[in-house]
Write a protein that holds these residues in place. Structure first.
Motif, mmCIF file in Angstrom:
data_model
loop_
_atom_site.group_PDB
_atom_site.id
_atom_site.type_symbol
_atom_site.label_atom_id
_atom_site.label_comp_id
_atom_site.label_asym_id
_atom_site.label_seq_id
_atom_site.Cartn_x
_atom_site.Cartn_y
_atom_site.Cartn_z
ATOM 1 N N ASP A 168 0.804 -1.220 0.000
ATOM 2 C CA ASP A 168 0.000 0.000 0.000
ATOM 3 C C ASP A 168 0.838 1.271 0.000
ATOM 4 O O ASP A 168 0.308 2.362 -0.212
ATOM 5 N N LEU A 169 2.138 1.148 0.277
ATOM 6 C CA LEU A 169 2.992 2.327 0.351
ATOM 7 C C LEU A 169 3.377 2.859 -1.015
ATOM 8 O O LEU A 169 3.539 4.059 -1.203
ATOM 9 N N GLY A 170 3.582 1.950 -1.957
ATOM 10 C CA GLY A 170 3.990 2.363 -3.289
ATOM 11 C C GLY A 170 5.426 2.846 -3.317
ATOM 12 O O GLY A 170 5.896 3.480 -2.382
ATOM 13 N N GLY A 171 6.136 2.501 -4.350
ATOM 14 C CA GLY A 171 7.482 3.037 -4.527
ATOM 15 C C GLY A 171 8.575 2.269 -3.832
ATOM 16 O O GLY A 171 8.992 1.201 -4.302
ATOM 17 N N PRO A 172 9.091 2.777 -2.696
ATOM 18 C CA PRO A 172 10.293 2.194 -2.107
ATOM 19 C C PRO A 172 10.088 0.756 -1.636
ATOM 20 O O PRO A 172 8.986 0.358 -1.257
ATOM 21 N N ARG A 173 11.184 -0.003 -1.633
ATOM 22 C CA ARG A 173 11.176 -1.320 -0.999
ATOM 23 C C ARG A 173 11.173 -1.113 0.510
ATOM 24 O O ARG A 173 11.947 -0.333 1.045
ATOM 25 N N LEU A 174 10.295 -1.815 1.215
ATOM 26 C CA LEU A 174 10.135 -1.628 2.650
ATOM 27 C C LEU A 174 10.933 -2.655 3.433
ATOM 28 O O LEU A 174 10.827 -3.860 3.208
ATOM 29 N N TRP A 175 11.737 -2.139 4.391
ATOM 30 C CA TRP A 175 12.454 -2.947 5.368
ATOM 31 C C TRP A 175 11.908 -2.605 6.743
ATOM 32 O O TRP A 175 11.558 -1.454 7.019
ATOM 33 N N ALA A 176 11.848 -3.603 7.618
ATOM 34 C CA ALA A 176 11.357 -3.357 8.975
ATOM 35 C C ALA A 176 12.205 -4.129 9.973
ATOM 36 O O ALA A 176 12.611 -5.262 9.727
ATOM 37 N N GLY A 177 12.481 -3.480 11.105
ATOM 38 C CA GLY A 177 13.228 -4.107 12.183
ATOM 39 C C GLY A 177 12.572 -3.816 13.518
ATOM 40 O O GLY A 177 12.032 -2.728 13.735
ATOM 41 N N SER A 178 12.610 -4.813 14.403
ATOM 42 C CA SER A 178 12.018 -4.669 15.731
ATOM 43 C C SER A 178 12.910 -5.378 16.732
ATOM 44 O O SER A 178 12.995 -6.606 16.746
ATOM 45 N N GLY A 179 13.624 -4.611 17.563
ATOM 46 C CA GLY A 179 14.579 -5.180 18.495
ATOM 47 C C GLY A 179 13.918 -5.984 19.601
ATOM 48 O O GLY A 179 12.806 -5.663 20.043
ATOM 49 N N ALA A 180 14.623 -6.998 20.079
ATOM 50 C CA ALA A 180 14.078 -7.892 21.103
ATOM 51 C C ALA A 180 13.753 -7.156 22.394
ATOM 52 O O ALA A 180 12.849 -7.557 23.131
ATOM 53 N N GLN A 181 14.482 -6.050 22.688
ATOM 54 C CA GLN A 181 14.260 -5.304 23.922
ATOM 55 C C GLN A 181 13.491 -4.005 23.695
ATOM 56 O O GLN A 181 13.444 -3.152 24.588
ATOM 57 N N ASP A 182 12.873 -3.870 22.550
ATOM 58 C CA ASP A 182 12.141 -2.642 22.237
ATOM 59 C C ASP A 182 10.753 -2.690 22.868
ATOM 60 O O ASP A 182 9.942 -3.571 22.551
ATOM 61 N N TRP A 183 10.455 -1.716 23.738
ATOM 62 C CA TRP A 183 9.150 -1.681 24.381
ATOM 63 C C TRP A 183 8.004 -1.481 23.394
ATOM 64 O O TRP A 183 6.848 -1.825 23.689
ATOM 65 N N MET A 184 8.316 -0.996 22.205
ATOM 66 C CA MET A 184 7.270 -0.805 21.203
ATOM 67 C C MET A 184 6.630 -2.122 20.790
ATOM 68 O O MET A 184 5.478 -2.150 20.338
ATOM 69 N N ARG A 185 7.339 -3.216 20.966
ATOM 70 C CA ARG A 185 6.776 -4.523 20.627
ATOM 71 C C ARG A 185 5.535 -4.835 21.452
ATOM 72 O O ARG A 185 4.667 -5.601 21.026
ATOM 73 N N SER A 186 5.461 -4.244 22.640
ATOM 74 C CA SER A 186 4.334 -4.512 23.548
ATOM 75 C C SER A 186 3.161 -3.563 23.342
ATOM 76 O O SER A 186 2.112 -3.727 23.972
ATOM 77 N N VAL A 187 3.332 -2.563 22.493
ATOM 78 C CA VAL A 187 2.259 -1.605 22.242
ATOM 79 C C VAL A 187 1.309 -2.193 21.196
ATOM 80 O O VAL A 187 1.739 -2.591 20.109
ATOM 81 N N PRO A 188 0.004 -2.289 21.504
ATOM 82 C CA PRO A 188 -0.946 -2.853 20.533
ATOM 83 C C PRO A 188 -0.920 -2.061 19.222
ATOM 84 O O PRO A 188 -0.923 -0.828 19.230
ATOM 85 N N LYS A 189 -0.884 -2.783 18.119
ATOM 86 C CA LYS A 189 -0.859 -2.145 16.802
ATOM 87 C C LYS A 189 -2.287 -2.164 16.237
ATOM 88 O O LYS A 189 -2.722 -3.118 15.584
#
Length: 246
Positions: A168-189
């Protein structure tokens, strides 16, 4: 009217600082030689980024836009001493406070995304551009991506991108990273009306290319010596076949 404007030029960097009243800070700083660069990495920071925290004011210098840009450039030069890479630390939008309702909406990201797209298409035209986007900055980059001409979009510590899938983004190739100790992992998406940004771009069904981040915490993705920094430098250099996968 602008309350303050300053331009500083040095041999290896150009800095533009514009602070409009009353919204917030605008800082764009280039590390390396933009004039001869073939590759340009644009680091877009997340919430709570101001002039005071752009290149200092934090316990982890690499977690600031300026410190992260220097770390990325050093890593790229270690990987390829002859590489023609410039790194831009880009704070061209109103970074919301972490503890605020604004950080859960895309209001700042919509305006910032338009400004970022203009910067890429007008100032960086003719170079291979990678957008490297942290936390709320990833929402800004998602708004900027369509029509930007950027080759790569790498997001890390992202709360979501406001879309359902990478396609849905169009254009660039998307890369994503999520660290094992990142508190954002626990935030509901989630997305509930104007609040939230939808599914996790690092989720298996989103369609992003996942890059390895090791044990990174939320502010550690550009930490010198880390696996995440090495992978982001490889993405910026266009050496994507060497990126270790998450």
């Amino acid at each position: 009217m602008f309350r303050r404007a300053r331009t500083v030029a040095a041999a290896a960097a150009l800095t533009y600082l514009i602070v409009p009243a009353p919204q917030g800070d605008r800082i764009v700083k280039v590390y390396g030689d933009l004039g001869t660069a073939e590759h340009v990495a644009v680091i877009v920071p997340g919430s709570d980024t101001t002039a005071a925290t752009f290149d200092g004011g934090r316990a982890k210098p690499y977690s600031t836009p300026g410190g992260g840009a220097r770390a990325l450039l050093a890593e790229a030069r270690a990987l390829d001493p002859g590489s023609r890479l410039a790194v831009v630390a880009w704070l061209g939008y109103d970074s919301p406070a972490t503890v605020s309702l604004a950080v859960a909406t895309d209001t700042s990201a919509v305006a910032g995304g338009g400004a970022l797209r203009r910067y890429v298409t007008e100032t960086l035209r003719g170079r291979r551009v990678s957008l490297l986007c942290h936390s709320y900055g990833s929402v800004v980059c998602a708004k900027a991506a369509p029509g930007s001409g950027a080759a790569e979009l790498a997001v890390f510590g992202s709360p979501g991108l406001g879309v359902s899938a990478a396609a849905d983004l169009g254009g660039p190739r998307l890369w994503a990273g999520s660290g094992a100790q990142d508190w954002m992992r626990s935030v509901p998406k989630l997305r509930l009306g104007p609040l939230g940004f939808g599914p996790d771009p690092a989720g298996p069904a989103f369609g992003a290319h996942l890059f390895a981040t090791g044990e990174a915490g939320h502010s550690d993705y550009l930490k010198p010596g880390s696996e995440s920094l090495r992978n982001l430098a490889l993405i910026a250099l266009g050496r994507t076949g060497e990126v270790s996968r998450g």
